[in-house]
Structures are given as structure tokens and as C-alpha cells.
Motif scaffolding. Structure first.
Motif: not given
Length: 92
Positions: A68-81
Motif C-alpha cells: 500500500d503506497p499510503e502505508f509506505s508514505e506514512k512510514f517514510l514520513r514518520f522516519i523523515i520527521d
């Protein structure tokens, strides 16, 4: 599903989780070095253009991997933050 089958799946999940933790640890070691470099060079902690490009790249990879691209984006956004928070502290 027998208990043996379930144990086998769980062992695989445990191995994957261990690999994920090791990969995240390695990633954060590198981003700490980036943060120190940015602080020394007077660069801002965040790079929105780079972040947007990384998110787009990861979304595409997720789609190819049937994740799920939405999941991957949320996961990466968490890491980036989290990385940005570390960089801000280094700037102190």
C-alpha cells in the motif's frame, strides 16, 4: 494451519523484524552524519524537495512491490520527521 506451520511463519516474521531494526539503525547512523554535516555547513535541517522526491520514489517502489503506497508514505514520513528532529537538535 498446524502449529508447526504457524511457528515457521512467525520465525520468518521475527527474522524480517530483526532485519528491519538493523536497517533502521544503519539508516539513522547515516542520517546522523548528514545532520552533523548540515550543522557544520549551516544548512537547514529539512529539505522539502528531497523529502517530496523520496516519498514519490518510495510510493512507486511500494506499488511495484504490491505494498500500500499510503502505508509506505506514512512510514517514510514518520522516519523523515524523526530525522529532522535529530538534525534540529544537532543544530542546537
Amino acid at each position: 494451519m498446524t502449529d508447526e506451520v504457524l511457528r515457521g511463519y512467525r520465525k520468518s516474521i521475527d527474522n524480517i523484524d530483526a532485519a528491519l531494526v538493523c536497517l533502521l539503525a544503519e539508516r539513522f547512523k547515516v542520517t546522523q552524519a548528514v545532520g552533523r554535516h548540515k550543522a557544520e555547513a549551516g544548512l537547514p535541517p529539512a529539505d522539502p524537495g528531497r523529502e517530496d522526491a523520496q516519498i514519490a520514489r518510495l510510493r512507486a517502489l511500494a506499488e511495484e512491490a504490491e505494498l500500500d503506497p499510503e502505508f509506505s508514505e506514512k512510514f517514510l514520513r514518520f522516519i523523515i520527521d524523526e530525522v529532522i528532529r535529530h538534525h534540529e537538535r544537532l543544530r542546537g
